[in-house]
Structure formats: C-alpha cells, structure tokens
Design an enzyme around this catalytic site. Structure first.
Site: not given
Ligand code: SAM
Ligand code: SF4
Ligand code: DTB
Length: 316
Positions: A47, A51, A54, A91, A124, A184, A256
């Site tokens: 990606c 973030c 992530c 989801c 979802c 959500c 959730r």
């Molecule tokens: N890329 C899209 C986005 O950012 O909306 C969808 C996937 S993203 C992985 C979905 C959500 O997963 C993030 O907004 C975050 O809240 C949660 N998430 C991701 N990595 C995480 C982690 N290491 N621990 C807890 N929640 C996490």
């Molecule tokens: Fe990309 Fe992860 Fe951020 Fe979603 S949460 S936009 S998958 S880096």
C-alpha cells in the site's frame, strides 16, 4: 453529542458505567447474541499509504509481501466456509489508498461483491477512499456496509498518517452515506493517544448523520517493522471504559471488538462483552495479524452462553 458530556459519562465510577452500558444494551438488543464476522484480505500489502500501525504499508519492512487481488472463486470459497462456520457478516479488505470508478481492479471488486452477496450474509468492504459514483456502484453490486475508520482524534491522526488527511476520511464516509450504505467506522486504541483523543474520536462518531451502524474498536496489533511496533498494550480497564461509553452513546450500533483479542485474556474479553461489545471477528486471521482460532472462540462463546446473531439484526 459534545465532548463535555462524553467526558462526564466516561468518568463515571467504573461499575456504575458498566451497569448503565449493560442496561442500555439490554433495552436495545437481544440478550445473549453476538455477531460473528469473517474478515478476508482480498488484496494484501504494497500500500502507498504510511499509516504507522499498518503491516501492509509499502514504506515499512514488515515481511508482508504485496499480492494481487484474489480471484472471485477463491473469495467465494472462503465466504462459503465462513457462512458454514456461523458468520453472518463477510468483510473484505484491500490494501489500497482508494478505488476509482472505471479501473479494472474496481470492476473486479464489483464482480466479487456480486458473487458474495448471493450467499445471504451481510457484505462489508474496506477499500480506502472513494467518491459517490464508486459508492453507488458498490451498493448496486450488493455491499451492505463500508468500513472506513477515523482511527483516532483529528489531532492525533496527523501523527499517525501523513499521506491522507482526516477530512479525506470524512469525505469518503459522506459519500458512502449518500449512497445509502451503512457505515462501519471506529478506530484503534493503544497507539500512544490519550484518553481524551479516544473521546474526541467518539464525539466525531456520535455526530455522524446517521450514526455508524457498527463501530470497530481495534486494540493495536504492534506489527514488526512498523513505527508502532514497540507500543505497549492499552490498560484493560481503559478499554472497558471506552467500550461502555460507546455502548451508552451509540446504543443502536454494533460495537465490534476487532483487532487485538489475541492479546486479551478470556476474562478481559468477557468483561468487554458484558460492557457492550456485540460483534467480533471469527477465524484465526484478521487481515495479516493473528486472531483467536475458531475452537478458542467456540469455547469462549459457549462458556459465556452466547450465540451467533442472525444476519441483518438491528437494535429493537
Ligand atoms: N486500506 C483501507 C483503509 O485504510 O481504510 C482498508 C484496510 S485498513 C487495514 C482497515 C483498518 O484496519 C484500519 O483503518 C485500522 O483501523 C485497522 N488496522 C490496520 N492495522 C492495524 C493494526 N496493526 N492494529 C489494529 N488495527 C489495525
Ligand atoms: Fe494502506 Fe494500511 Fe493505511 Fe489501509 S491502513 S491505507 S492498507 S497503509
Ligand atoms: C477494522 O476496524 N478492523 C479490521 C477491519 N476493520 C478491516 C482490520 C484489523 C486489521 C488488523 C491488522 C492486520 O490484520 O494486519
């Protein structure tokens, strides 16, 4: 709801807070039911976004490899198994900044959604940023809910993500609502934010119109290689306080308990369920991180005399 009111509720003596949350839950939801959801990463890793939590960001060396979008039949096979195992919500997550109408990969997602939506579960997706035309197409294809988290307070968000803004997130949520898809939306706790940041996040959620249909509360899974890899876990009573407050101020939302259950004891999870959680992810993987396995969760639900909620349940 305003911040002062949220702070007042949050500061209630803990047992009084839990009692009030429990009473709110019982007057809105059927006792003893919890929604089981299955999560599948349909497009993993690589990606563009940064973030800090992530494992799927291409900017960090996390060991997660970038993969291609899964094929419809492969997704369908997982969705069928999820339904057989009792999940009522499926989801699908994609590690993208967003999707754009007309792109081949968006067309492929629509095809996947059309196929999965025939199975009778809630469908979802979480695909990142989108606008009204993409949201309308997803709705037409059978999406029932869109996950797009605000993750934390607006102030703290800019310390966690720099490649898109909080208002980008809110714009996407507005487009999804305009297309009449349930939202959500929730966040992550344990990223170094304060309790005030969490309440500000809740303030934003309560002011959505309509309020979110479900609110995922993720406890950070500190993924190796990410900037947050060494964060220590959130205090369990702070988590319970946040859950109880969420239940009180968003009585009709599914709350959730999402990422992080693998690091919570069964007693801690029981307390979260008593304080207002009525939805969990079921199955041994989240997107890339671990989740308690089916056997563990079956045992937990049976010990707590909880049963799976039917699909499309809403507060009474
Ligand atoms: N890329 C899209 C986005 O950012 O909306 C969808 C996937 S993203 C992985 C979905 C959500 O997963 C993030 O907004 C975050 O809240 C949660 N998430 C991701 N990595 C995480 C982690 N290491 N621990 C807890 N929640 C996490
Ligand atoms: Fe990309 Fe992860 Fe951020 Fe979603 S949460 S936009 S998958 S880096
Ligand atoms: C949400 O709020 N939590 C889920 C779902 N929405 C997509 C994702 C949790 C991801 C946990 C980290 C991982 O598996 O990589």
């Amino acid at each position: 709801m305003n911040l002062a009111e949220l702070q007042r509720i949050y500061a209630t003596p803990l047992f009084d807070l839990i009692e009030r949350a429990r009473a709110t839950f019982l007057s809105h939801w059927k006792k003893g039911e919890v929604q089981l959801c299955t999560l599948l990463s349909i497009k993993t890793g690589g990606c563009s976004e940064d973030c800090a939590y992530c494992a799927q960001s291409a900017r960090y060396r996390t060991g997660v490899r970038a993969e291609r979008l899964l094929k419809t039949d492969d997704v369908l096979a997982v969705a069928r198994r999820a339904r057989e195992n009792g999940s009522t919500r499926f989801c699908m997550g994609a590690a993208w900044k967003g999707v754009r109408d007309g792109n081949a990969r968006f067309e492929q997602v629509l095809e996947i959604v059309r196929a999965v939506s025939q199975l009778g579960m809630e469908v979802c997706v979480t695909l990142g940023q989108l606008g009204l035309s993409e949201a309308r197409k997803l709705k037409e294809a059978g999406v029932t809910a869109y996950n797009h988290n605000i993750d934390t307070s607006e102030e703290y968000y800019s310390k966690i993500v720099t490649t898109h803004s909080y208002s980008d997130r809110l714009d996407t949520i507005g487009a999804v609502q305009q297309a009449d898809i349930s939202i959500c939306c929730g966040g992550i706790v344990g990223m170094g934010e304060t309790e005030l940041d969490r309440l500000k996040m809740l303030e934003t959620l309560t002011n959505f119109d309509p309020p979110p249909e479900s609110v995922p509360i993720n406890c950070l899974m500190p993924m190796p290689g990410t900037p947050l890899e060494n964060q220590s876990p959130i205090d369990v009573f702070e988590l319970v306080r946040l859950i109880a407050t969420t239940r009180i101020v968003l009585p009709e939302a599914k709350v959730r308990l999402s990422a992080g259950r693998a690091r919570l004891s069964k007693e801690a999870q029981a307390l979260c369920l008593f304080a207002g959680v009525n939805s969990i992810f079921y199955g041994d993987k989240l997107l890339t991180a671990d989740n308690p396995g089916l056997d563990h969760d079956r045992e937990l639900l049976s010990a707590l005399d909880l049963a799976a909620q039917p699909p499309f349940a809403s507060s009474q």
